[in-house]
Design a protein around this motif. Structure first.
Motif, PDB file in Angstrom:
ATOM      1  N   SER A   1      48.209  61.244  20.069  1.00 55.52           N
ATOM      2  CA  SER A   1      49.236  60.254  19.775  1.00 55.52           C
ATOM      3  C   SER A   1      50.495  60.635  20.544  1.00 55.52           C
ATOM      4  CB  SER A   1      49.491  60.182  18.261  1.00 55.52           C
ATOM      5  OG  SER A   1      50.423  59.186  17.965  1.00 55.52           O
ATOM      6  N   GLY A   2      51.642  60.420  19.944  1.00 56.10           N
ATOM      7  CA  GLY A   2      52.887  60.780  20.600  1.00 56.10           C
ATOM      8  C   GLY A   2      54.071  60.162  19.902  1.00 56.10           C
ATOM      9  N   GLY A   3      55.256  60.587  20.286  1.00 55.21           N
ATOM     10  CA  GLY A   3      56.469  60.051  19.692  1.00 55.21           C
ATOM     11  C   GLY A   3      56.865  58.734  20.329  1.00 55.21           C
ATOM     12  N   ARG A   4      57.247  57.789  19.501  1.00 53.52           N
ATOM     13  CA  ARG A   4      57.726  56.498  19.982  1.00 53.52           C
ATOM     14  C   ARG A   4      58.977  56.108  19.210  1.00 53.52           C
ATOM     15  NH1 ARG A   4      53.451  53.410  22.264  1.00 53.52           N
ATOM     16  NH2 ARG A   4      54.828  51.607  22.508  1.00 53.52           N
ATOM     17  N   ILE A   5      59.826  55.383  19.863  1.00 55.36           N
ATOM     18  CA  ILE A   5      61.040  54.886  19.234  1.00 55.36           C
ATOM     19  C   ILE A   5      60.764  53.508  18.645  1.00 55.36           C
ATOM     20  CG2 ILE A   5      63.405  54.109  19.657  1.00 55.36           C
ATOM     21  CD1 ILE A   5      63.547  56.245  21.869  1.00 55.36           C
ATOM     22  N   VAL A   6      61.210  53.317  17.413  1.00 55.44           N
ATOM     23  CA  VAL A   6      61.093  52.028  16.738  1.00 55.44           C
ATOM     24  C   VAL A   6      62.491  51.450  16.577  1.00 55.44           C
ATOM     25  CG1 VAL A   6      60.227  50.810  14.703  1.00 55.44           C
ATOM     26  CG2 VAL A   6      59.111  52.919  15.465  1.00 55.44           C
ATOM     27  N   VAL A   7      62.645  50.185  16.904  1.00 56.81           N
ATOM     28  CA  VAL A   7      63.945  49.517  16.797  1.00 56.81           C
ATOM     29  C   VAL A   7      63.768  48.141  16.151  1.00 56.81           C
ATOM     30  CG1 VAL A   7      64.928  50.689  18.809  1.00 56.81           C
ATOM     31  CG2 VAL A   7      63.685  48.536  19.126  1.00 56.81           C
ATOM     32  N   ARG A   8      64.871  47.514  15.795  1.00 60.91           N
ATOM     33  CA  ARG A   8      64.823  46.140  15.304  1.00 60.91           C
ATOM     34  C   ARG A   8      64.525  45.189  16.467  1.00 60.91           C
ATOM     35  NH1 ARG A   8      68.894  48.600  12.609  1.00 60.91           N
ATOM     36  NH2 ARG A   8      70.465  47.898  14.132  1.00 60.91           N
ATOM     37  N   ASP A   9      64.006  44.049  16.151  1.00 61.49           N
ATOM     38  CA  ASP A   9      63.615  43.090  17.189  1.00 61.49           C
ATOM     39  C   ASP A   9      64.771  42.697  18.101  1.00 61.49           C
ATOM     40  OD1 ASP A   9      60.982  43.040  16.424  1.00 61.49           O
ATOM     41  OD2 ASP A   9      61.183  41.260  15.158  1.00 61.49           O
ATOM     42  N   ASP A  10      66.000  42.724  17.574  1.00 60.92           N
ATOM     43  CA  ASP A  10      67.159  42.301  18.364  1.00 60.92           C
ATOM     44  C   ASP A  10      67.908  43.475  19.005  1.00 60.92           C
ATOM     45  OD1 ASP A  10      68.182  43.451  16.104  1.00 60.92           O
ATOM     46  OD2 ASP A  10      69.520  41.782  15.564  1.00 60.92           O
ATOM     47  N   SER A  11      67.297  44.654  19.033  1.00 63.71           N
ATOM     48  CA  SER A  11      67.977  45.854  19.530  1.00 63.71           C
ATOM     49  C   SER A  11      68.145  45.844  21.049  1.00 63.71           C
ATOM     50  CB  SER A  11      67.189  47.094  19.122  1.00 63.71           C
ATOM     51  OG  SER A  11      67.769  48.266  19.667  1.00 63.71           O
TER      52      SER A  11
ATOM     53  N   LEU B   1      60.557  44.702  13.233  1.00 62.38           N
ATOM     54  CA  LEU B   1      60.692  45.906  14.039  1.00 62.38           C
ATOM     55  C   LEU B   1      59.709  45.876  15.192  1.00 62.38           C
ATOM     56  CD1 LEU B   1      60.804  48.523  11.109  1.00 62.38           C
ATOM     57  CD2 LEU B   1      62.749  47.361  12.198  1.00 62.38           C
ATOM     58  N   LYS B   2      59.980  46.695  16.211  1.00 58.17           N
ATOM     59  CA  LYS B   2      59.084  46.783  17.358  1.00 58.17           C
ATOM     60  C   LYS B   2      59.140  48.186  17.950  1.00 58.17           C
ATOM     61  CE  LYS B   2      62.624  45.140  20.613  1.00 58.17           C
ATOM     62  NZ  LYS B   2      62.999  44.091  21.596  1.00 58.17           N
ATOM     63  N   LEU B   3      58.118  48.507  18.722  1.00 59.59           N
ATOM     64  CA  LEU B   3      58.057  49.791  19.418  1.00 59.59           C
ATOM     65  C   LEU B   3      58.680  49.670  20.798  1.00 59.59           C
ATOM     66  CD1 LEU B   3      54.389  50.847  18.616  1.00 59.59           C
ATOM     67  CD2 LEU B   3      56.417  52.087  17.902  1.00 59.59           C
TER      68      LEU B   3
ATOM     69  N   GLU C   1      58.418  58.346   5.734  1.00 65.34           N
ATOM     70  CA  GLU C   1      58.530  57.411   6.854  1.00 65.34           C
ATOM     71  C   GLU C   1      58.889  56.011   6.376  1.00 65.34           C
ATOM     72  OE1 GLU C   1      58.282  57.871  10.077  1.00 65.34           O
ATOM     73  OE2 GLU C   1      57.618  59.955  10.170  1.00 65.34           O
ATOM     74  N   SER C   2      58.356  55.617   5.237  1.00 63.04           N
ATOM     75  CA  SER C   2      58.622  54.269   4.719  1.00 63.04           C
ATOM     76  C   SER C   2      60.109  54.058   4.451  1.00 63.04           C
ATOM     77  CB  SER C   2      57.810  54.027   3.442  1.00 63.04           C
ATOM     78  OG  SER C   2      58.096  55.024   2.471  1.00 63.04           O
ATOM     79  N   ASP C   3      60.787  55.111   3.986  1.00 62.41           N
ATOM     80  CA  ASP C   3      62.233  55.015   3.737  1.00 62.41           C
ATOM     81  C   ASP C   3      62.991  54.826   5.050  1.00 62.41           C
ATOM     82  OD1 ASP C   3      61.756  55.385   1.053  1.00 62.41           O
ATOM     83  OD2 ASP C   3      62.168  57.543   1.102  1.00 62.41           O
ATOM     84  N   ALA C   4      62.554  55.538   6.082  1.00 59.37           N
ATOM     85  CA  ALA C   4      63.199  55.412   7.391  1.00 59.37           C
ATOM     86  C   ALA C   4      63.011  54.006   7.951  1.00 59.37           C
ATOM     87  CB  ALA C   4      62.630  56.449   8.349  1.00 59.37           C
ATOM     88  N   MET C   5      61.801  53.469   7.827  1.00 59.50           N
ATOM     89  CA  MET C   5      61.519  52.121   8.314  1.00 59.50           C
ATOM     90  C   MET C   5      62.397  51.082   7.613  1.00 59.50           C
ATOM     91  SD  MET C   5      58.985  51.651  10.609  1.00 59.50           S
ATOM     92  CE  MET C   5      57.652  52.572  11.377  1.00 59.50           C
ATOM     93  N   GLN C   6      62.500  51.209   6.295  1.00 59.62           N
ATOM     94  CA  GLN C   6      63.297  50.248   5.535  1.00 59.62           C
ATOM     95  C   GLN C   6      64.772  50.369   5.877  1.00 59.62           C
ATOM     96  OE1 GLN C   6      61.797  47.847   3.338  1.00 59.62           O
ATOM     97  NE2 GLN C   6      63.816  47.021   3.845  1.00 59.62           N
ATOM     98  N   ASP C   7      65.255  51.597   6.057  1.00 60.62           N
ATOM     99  CA  ASP C   7      66.645  51.816   6.438  1.00 60.62           C
ATOM    100  C   ASP C   7      66.936  51.194   7.794  1.00 60.62           C
ATOM    101  OD1 ASP C   7      68.590  52.845   4.812  1.00 60.62           O
ATOM    102  OD2 ASP C   7      68.659  54.816   5.764  1.00 60.62           O
ATOM    103  N   LEU C   8      65.979  51.295   8.711  1.00 57.03           N
ATOM    104  CA  LEU C   8      66.137  50.690  10.034  1.00 57.03           C
ATOM    105  C   LEU C   8      66.208  49.177   9.919  1.00 57.03           C
ATOM    106  CD1 LEU C   8      66.179  50.745  13.132  1.00 57.03           C
ATOM    107  CD2 LEU C   8      63.673  50.916  13.084  1.00 57.03           C
TER     108      LEU C   8
END
Length: 263
Positions: free
Chosen positions: A119-129, A200-202, A167-174
Motif C-alpha cells: 500500500s502506501g501513504g496518500r493524502i485525502v482532501v475535501r472535493d473542493d480543496s 472527500l477524495k484522494l 481514522e474515522s475521527d480524522a475523516m469526519q474532522d476533515l
C-alpha cells in the motif's frame, strides 16, 4: 543389571512425554494450539465489525486463513494502536496483524513475517480543496493517526499535524473543515471514502509506497517460518486474492515482498 534395565525403562517411558512437549512448543506459541493475534478491530478495511458483529477485514481474513492452515485456533486480541508493540513485548499475544508498515526502525524491535500487503501513504482532501500534490500541504493543518508513520510524513512535508486515535475521527474532522487534509493508508482511505460517502477524495500522487507485515517478538524463528510458508501457499493457490478482492476490488499482495530479516 536390574538397575540398568530399570533406568532404560524409565527413559523410554519419558520419551513420548518429551516428544509431546516439543510438539507443543514447536511454534513458540504462548498457548499451544492457539494463535493469539493483536488487532484494533476499528481500522477498515483491515479490521472492522461485519453487520453480524463478527470481526472482519483484510488482516482478519488473511490471519484466520493462516491459523487454519497451521491447524491453530485463531484468537483475536483487541488492542489500541499506541500500545500494540508494548503488548507484544510483554507476551500478551503471539503476533500483531494490525496494519503495520515494515520499516527499518521497527525491524530493530520485532521480527516481521514476509510482507503480506502493499500500500502506501496518500493524502485525502475535501472535493473542493486546492491541494493537488503532497508538497501543497506545507503550512496546512493535516490529520494523522497518533504514533504512526503518517504523522512523521506530514511533518516532513511541512504540515501542522493534528493526531487522532481513530481514522474515522480524522475523516469526519476533515469533512467538517477542522483540518485541511489527512495522510493515511491508501487502501484504508479508498475504502473509507467509498463507504462513508463523505465529500472527500484522494490526491493522485502518493506520499509513499510501503508494505505491511505481521510483527512477531524476536526469538521465535519457527513461528515466523510457519507464517511465511502458510502465507506463500495461500497467495500461490489463489485463496489470498479471493479473500481480499471481495473487500477492496484488487489483490494487494506484494509482487516483490519484503522478506524476513535473518535472525
Amino acid at each position: 543389571m536390574k538397575l540398568r534395565n530399570l533406568a532404560m525403562a524409565l527413559t523410554l517411558a519419558l520419551l513420548p512425554l518429551s516428544g509431546a512437549a516439543q510438539a507443543d512448543d514447536a511454534l513458540e506459541l504462548l498457548v499451544p494450539g492457539e494463535l493469539s493475534v493483536a488487532t484494533e478491530g476499528t481500522y477498515p478495511p483491515f479490521s472492522m465489525r461485519a453487520p453480524s458483529g463478527q470481526l472482519d477485514g483484510l488482516e482478519i481474513r488473511v490471519m484466520q486463513e493462516i491459523a487454519r492452515r497451521l491447524d491453530l485456533q485463531y484468537k483475536p486480541v483487541l488492542v489500541k494502536w499506541e500500545s500494540v508493540l508494548i503488548g507484544l513485548e510483554a507476551d500478551q499475544y503471539d503476533i500483531i496483524s494490525d496494519a503495520m508498515d515494515i520499516t527499518p526502525e521497527r525491524q530493530k524491535k520485532v521480527t516481521f513475517a514476509d510482507g503480506w500487503l502493499e500500500s502506501g501513504g496518500r493524502i485525502v482532501v475535501r472535493d473542493d480543496s486546492d491541494i493537488t500534490k503532497p508538497a501543497d500541504v506545507a503550512g496546512h493543518s493535516v490529520g494523522a493517526l497518533v504514533a504512526s508513520n503518517w504523522s512523521t510524513l506530514a511533518e516532513g512535508l511541512g504540515a501542522k499535524v493534528k493526531t487522532y486515535k481513530a481514522e474515522s475521527d480524522a475523516m469526519q474532522d476533515l469533512a467538517n473543515g477542522n483540518v485541511d487534509a489527512i495522510i493515511t493508508d491508501s487502501i484504508a482511505a479508498a475504502y473509507a471514502i467509498k463507504t462513508s460517502r463523505l465529500p472527500l477524495k484522494l490526491v493522485e500522487e502518493p506520499v509513499s509506497t510501503i508494505q505491511k507485515g505481521f510483527a512477531i517478538k524476536k526469538g521465535k524463528p519457527h513461528l515466523v517460518a510457519a507464517i511465511n510458508k502458510a502465507l506463500a501457499e495461500m497467495i500461490a493457490d489463489g485463496t489470498y486474492a479471493k479473500l481480499t478482492t471481495d473487500l477492496i476490488g484488487v489483490d494487494p499482495a506484494p509482487k516483490d515482498p519484503i522478506r524476513t530479516l535473518p535472525q
